[in-house]
Design a protein around this motif. Sequence first.
Motif, PDB file in Angstrom:
ATOM      1  N   LYS A 228      -7.396  37.986  22.303  1.00  0.00           N
ATOM      2  CA  LYS A 228      -7.629  37.002  23.360  1.00  0.00           C
ATOM      3  C   LYS A 228      -6.626  37.149  24.481  1.00  0.00           C
ATOM      4  O   LYS A 228      -6.914  36.900  25.645  1.00  0.00           O
ATOM      5  CB  LYS A 228      -7.516  35.580  22.778  1.00  0.00           C
ATOM      6  N   LEU A 229      -5.385  37.512  24.136  1.00  0.00           N
ATOM      7  CA  LEU A 229      -4.357  37.608  25.163  1.00  0.00           C
ATOM      8  C   LEU A 229      -4.291  39.011  25.759  1.00  0.00           C
ATOM      9  O   LEU A 229      -3.416  39.289  26.578  1.00  0.00           O
ATOM     10  CB  LEU A 229      -2.992  37.234  24.567  1.00  0.00           C
TER      11      LEU A 229
ATOM     12  N   THR B 193       7.785  32.472   7.792  1.00  0.00           N
ATOM     13  CA  THR B 193       9.164  32.083   7.501  1.00  0.00           C
ATOM     14  C   THR B 193       9.424  31.859   6.022  1.00  0.00           C
ATOM     15  O   THR B 193      10.477  31.396   5.642  1.00  0.00           O
ATOM     16  CB  THR B 193       9.536  30.794   8.252  1.00  0.00           C
TER      17      THR B 193
ATOM     18  N   GLN C 199       5.391  36.343  24.397  1.00  0.00           N
ATOM     19  CA  GLN C 199       6.692  37.017  24.438  1.00  0.00           C
ATOM     20  C   GLN C 199       6.578  38.438  23.933  1.00  0.00           C
ATOM     21  O   GLN C 199       7.195  39.355  24.481  1.00  0.00           O
ATOM     22  CB  GLN C 199       7.696  36.256  23.564  1.00  0.00           C
TER      23      GLN C 199
ATOM     24  N   THR D  70       5.279  29.716  11.082  1.00  0.00           N
ATOM     25  CA  THR D  70       5.043  28.990   9.836  1.00  0.00           C
ATOM     26  C   THR D  70       3.758  29.473   9.180  1.00  0.00           C
ATOM     27  O   THR D  70       2.861  29.955   9.852  1.00  0.00           O
ATOM     28  CB  THR D  70       4.931  27.475  10.064  1.00  0.00           C
ATOM     29  N   ALA D  71       3.690  29.328   7.866  1.00  0.00           N
ATOM     30  CA  ALA D  71       2.588  29.905   7.096  1.00  0.00           C
ATOM     31  C   ALA D  71       1.246  29.251   7.397  1.00  0.00           C
ATOM     32  O   ALA D  71       0.207  29.786   7.041  1.00  0.00           O
ATOM     33  CB  ALA D  71       2.890  29.794   5.611  1.00  0.00           C
ATOM     34  N   ASP D  72       1.233  28.088   8.054  1.00  0.00           N
ATOM     35  CA  ASP D  72      -0.059  27.490   8.367  1.00  0.00           C
ATOM     36  C   ASP D  72      -0.210  27.270   9.865  1.00  0.00           C
ATOM     37  O   ASP D  72      -0.949  26.407  10.309  1.00  0.00           O
ATOM     38  CB  ASP D  72      -0.236  26.170   7.604  1.00  0.00           C
ATOM     39  N   GLN D  73       0.488  28.084  10.654  1.00  0.00           N
ATOM     40  CA  GLN D  73       0.453  27.913  12.095  1.00  0.00           C
ATOM     41  C   GLN D  73      -0.923  28.254  12.651  1.00  0.00           C
ATOM     42  O   GLN D  73      -1.577  29.186  12.205  1.00  0.00           O
ATOM     43  CB  GLN D  73       1.508  28.826  12.728  1.00  0.00           C
ATOM     44  N   GLN D  74      -1.360  27.496  13.617  1.00  0.00           N
ATOM     45  CA  GLN D  74      -2.679  27.707  14.195  1.00  0.00           C
ATOM     46  C   GLN D  74      -2.618  28.544  15.464  1.00  0.00           C
ATOM     47  O   GLN D  74      -3.428  29.421  15.689  1.00  0.00           O
ATOM     48  CB  GLN D  74      -3.267  26.346  14.591  1.00  0.00           C
ATOM     49  N   ASP D  75      -1.648  28.247  16.294  1.00  0.00           N
ATOM     50  CA  ASP D  75      -1.624  28.793  17.636  1.00  0.00           C
ATOM     51  C   ASP D  75      -0.413  29.697  17.822  1.00  0.00           C
ATOM     52  O   ASP D  75       0.710  29.279  17.618  1.00  0.00           O
ATOM     53  CB  ASP D  75      -1.557  27.620  18.620  1.00  0.00           C
TER      54      ASP D  75
ATOM     55  N   THR E 149       0.139  31.567  20.711  1.00  0.00           N
ATOM     56  CA  THR E 149       0.266  31.950  22.120  1.00  0.00           C
ATOM     57  C   THR E 149       1.712  32.175  22.514  1.00  0.00           C
ATOM     58  O   THR E 149       2.045  33.149  23.181  1.00  0.00           O
ATOM     59  CB  THR E 149      -0.319  30.851  23.032  1.00  0.00           C
ATOM     60  N   ALA E 150       2.604  31.270  22.086  1.00  0.00           N
ATOM     61  CA  ALA E 150       4.008  31.398  22.495  1.00  0.00           C
ATOM     62  C   ALA E 150       4.587  32.730  22.029  1.00  0.00           C
ATOM     63  O   ALA E 150       5.137  33.499  22.822  1.00  0.00           O
ATOM     64  CB  ALA E 150       4.811  30.235  21.939  1.00  0.00           C
ATOM     65  N   GLU E 151       4.422  33.019  20.733  1.00  0.00           N
ATOM     66  CA  GLU E 151       5.004  34.254  20.183  1.00  0.00           C
ATOM     67  C   GLU E 151       4.351  35.488  20.800  1.00  0.00           C
ATOM     68  O   GLU E 151       5.031  36.448  21.153  1.00  0.00           O
ATOM     69  CB  GLU E 151       4.816  34.309  18.662  1.00  0.00           C
TER      70      GLU E 151
ATOM     71  N   ARG F 210      -5.591  35.048  12.258  1.00  0.00           N
ATOM     72  CA  ARG F 210      -5.417  34.348  13.533  1.00  0.00           C
ATOM     73  C   ARG F 210      -4.633  35.183  14.539  1.00  0.00           C
ATOM     74  O   ARG F 210      -4.961  35.252  15.717  1.00  0.00           O
ATOM     75  CB  ARG F 210      -4.692  33.024  13.299  1.00  0.00           C
TER      76      ARG F 210
END
Lengths: 385, 383, 296
Positions: free
Chosen positions: A239-240, A171, A212, A200-205, A207-209, A232
């Motif tokens: 993984k998904l 973002t 979808q 976000t630039a430091d997002q860890q997870d 899965t949500a995005e 990541r």
Amino acid sequence: MLRTLAFLRLALLVLLVALPASAKETVKLAFIGPLTGGNSAIGLGGRNSADLAVKLRNADPKSKYQYELVVLDDECKPDTGVQVATKAGADKAIVAGITHYCSVVAVATVETFHRLGLPTIVWGAVLPDITYGHSYKEIHRVNGTMINQNETAAKLMLKQGFRRWVIIHDTTDYGKGHEKYFKQFATAGGGKILGSFGVTADQQDFTAELTQAKALNPEVIFFGGLTPIGVRIRAQMDKLGINAQFQGTSGIVNDDFIKALGPLAEGVVAFREGAPAEKLPGGKFFLEKYAEQKYPNPPEAYGPFAYAAATLLMDTIDKVGPDRKKILGALSGVKNVDSIVGPITFDDHGQNTVAAITAYVVQDGKWVVWEDSEYASGKRKLKGR
Amino acid sequence: MRPAQAGARAALSAAAIAAVAALLLYGFLAAESEKTVGLVLAGAVVVVAGGLRSKVLPRLVRAAGERAVMSALAIAAVALIGVFHDDPFVLLLMARALLVLVACLGLHVQLADAGVPNFAGAAFFGVGGYTAAVLGHGATPHLLVLLASGAVAAAVGSLLLLPLLRTRGHYAALITIAFGLLFRTFLEVNETLGGPQGLKLGGLRLLGLSFNDDREIHGVEISGYAFYCLAAVALALVAVWLVRSVESSWIGVALDAVRLDETAAACFGISIGRWKIAAFTLGNAIIGVAGGLSAMMVGFIAPNNFTFQESLVLVSILLLGGLGNLAGLAVAALIVIWLPEKLQPIQEYRYLLFSVLVVLVLVLRPAGLIRRIARRPFGSLAA
Amino acid sequence: MNGVMLGLMYALVALGFTLFFGVLDVVQFAHGDVLTAGAFVGLAAYAALLHAGVQAAVPQLIVVVLAATFSMAILGAVLGRVLVLPLKGAPALNTLLATLMGGTALRECIRLFYPGGSQPQRFPALLPTASWSMGRFNLRVDNLLMLLAGVVLVLGLSLLLRRTRLGLAIRAVAQDEETARTMGIDFRRVVLLTFAIGSALAAFAGVMNGLYYNEINFGSGLLLGVIGFSAAVLGGLGSFTGAVLGGFLFAGLQTLGAVVMPFASAYKDVFAFAVVILLMTWKPTGLIGEELGERV
């Protein structure tokens, strides 16, 4: 008596002439880049390259001044960037700056450099707004912008037959810029952007995005952002169970990306401005001299640009002297000046036009130029082809 | 002693304190090499420790009276600004230290006076800054913008009042910690306030003067930052005056009661809720105004400026200086802000250093480096 | 699946908080950073094993987990001895601050002294990566194994507390320190052992975190510590079941937040913390609350 006086006057004259020549004035240049954090490899590569330029210049007896590189770390964070930019700008001894790889930071410090009157040349940030978003004279840039990068990227991927993309971008203005320009060029060529997600630039997870995205069934996942989250996302895609092709930008073209992903990096495509160091006009010379210094890190993708920026600044200072205003004046008139990255011309916004855009693909744990790869020749296939 | 003599004695004592402080500060700020900085530091430690040990310093302070010392220090600060009038780097350092001092004064009211823990100090600093960013571009006169920064910070803080009043101790601390994290994440994700890219601010414009521009007065070049520094000195004076007035009044006594023993205070009819609200709100307002001025000075604000780590730094300053001791607070603020800038090796290690220092202070000398001056009944602290 | 994993991780951290609080009435805020330190020790152990030529995944996994948990057990006891016990009589806020700062010091040490510590480090995938796909569901063997291990640990801890003498001693000290001491329980020993156990749990959670995300970061301990603390508080500090409940509750809140606001999954943290604040307003001492009586 008269002879003694004459002798003394002569001695004084000699001294006055000799002293400036023997004691060269020290001129300070600032180098700002991400020396810590997820993009540090590129930052350190840039620093080493600028340092190389300064060392070579100081070893040259013809140079008028002794140069010193003041190295500052912007941590790829806008607030830290503004702090160190203020520090550099406020320090009267620093006459010019070689600044920034992270676009987020470069965009934030534009005002600071203008306010403090420090002439700067950007060495690695690609957001167009950095030079085109304002009309300040202080900001220049030797590397290209992301507009050309995304145009070439769209053309190549469309040619490979891809038509359906999902875009995941960070973002910051950097990620948003990539999303904007790639969407523009891809749709113009007949492609479809099925969905766009900001992270976000430091997002860890993710899965949500990614869940979808999986539901939208894309052929390619376009990633507009930097290495830490690129790693990541690619890992979590696997993984998904998402089987799409991964396409990135200049932000992931570095060794850390491949090191962190291991075998998962195979087949990832990315683009960046400028030719690879070996193919640049001054590339071989640069790589030779760089190797001689035995730096612990490679120059990475933007090292040559940092070197070129530093050299250009030092040439300008040799011509007009260590005065910020004079340097500013001289930089605006730069036309077809030779450098290791090719001829540099600053347009009315201080932007250099870099014609070449290189496409890369990860092959056997290395970034290989697309044209030279087995993917281009057909021996290996991208995902879904 | 006759009033005239007492007055002269007070003025001299205050002048002496301010002169020594000014010299030490000048030495520190003007030092170029790290060796010089080290020497000045050593000198400062010797002077202050010696002054405290031999009781000369407390005697001078008592003779001068608080008001005089404050005025003398303010004059010394302005003199320093004059000396460094065209060095933006030093001016920036001074202004930053002063604004952090003001923010810590806000925390002081909350934690040291009323015993309300606030681990989101940096977040409220940020609220003030963002308010200044949003309002600063418009037609609102900037003096009002600064006041609004404080008001909005206080208003945002009021969201936490209910949870804070219902909880005690660790639970109350958790509320502010959670809020601090929440605030930063919200700012990063939300696009309207600039997201991770942050917001740019035009400079402060007061009385028709634009603080961002350098000025030439009688041939002397004065950096724009000098004006910000003057504004910071003014703000610091106002804040200190405000906090000391509250502390030496009956409000201060009520706050002390609430902090020391809530049950006993309640038995005496002191409304715990009302005083905690008052202290928390006032503290946040002070922090907010400092944040607004700081943002206008730097010209840029981003969510990363307001992490939990930054809030911890503010609380550390309070602890290092000694909870309840304003002089200690000022010294601690100077150490925390200036030392890393002047001693490059410390820059990298500063968080480690501060955290270890605070742990040492808490374990070995819980009252802080300089102890809190106990309230004397039937007289103000300055008597 | 993701939510359950997170819930388990938070529960493990929350259990540590609740144990420390039960035994000493303190909040040990360096707990989250102990988790990260454990993960880094595990990573270092892995690197050492590779250097020594050990390639097989199973011994690697065992050594990594053992190294992490044992080292953190020691570190936890040291922290208890050096930081927490000396501050026993001081106001609660002092201990909170001291441990917060201790955690910061630990975090900074990792950042500064571990080679490349300021960057996210790749954590090896030591568990088998097979997976079964059932329609939209993707069940992975490694997640399942971690889940099982975590559940075993929680049950083991519960057994320890209810069936062993040490557990009895811990519960006695938690209930009434003075009487426990009078009864001949070695207070110091019990406290230090509790710290060791809690920290070992955190180290395990840290290794789990690393295995799940294939990455560890020096700064992740801060957020995890706050989340663990929130989870423990939600469930009620001092309550075993409360801590586990709180852990899953927080993870559930995060998942709910991500589902409710799919346009920006980062809002899930904002949502979760906001709900925590609201819940604490409603029930100031947690859902399975502490009895807060005041002696006047």
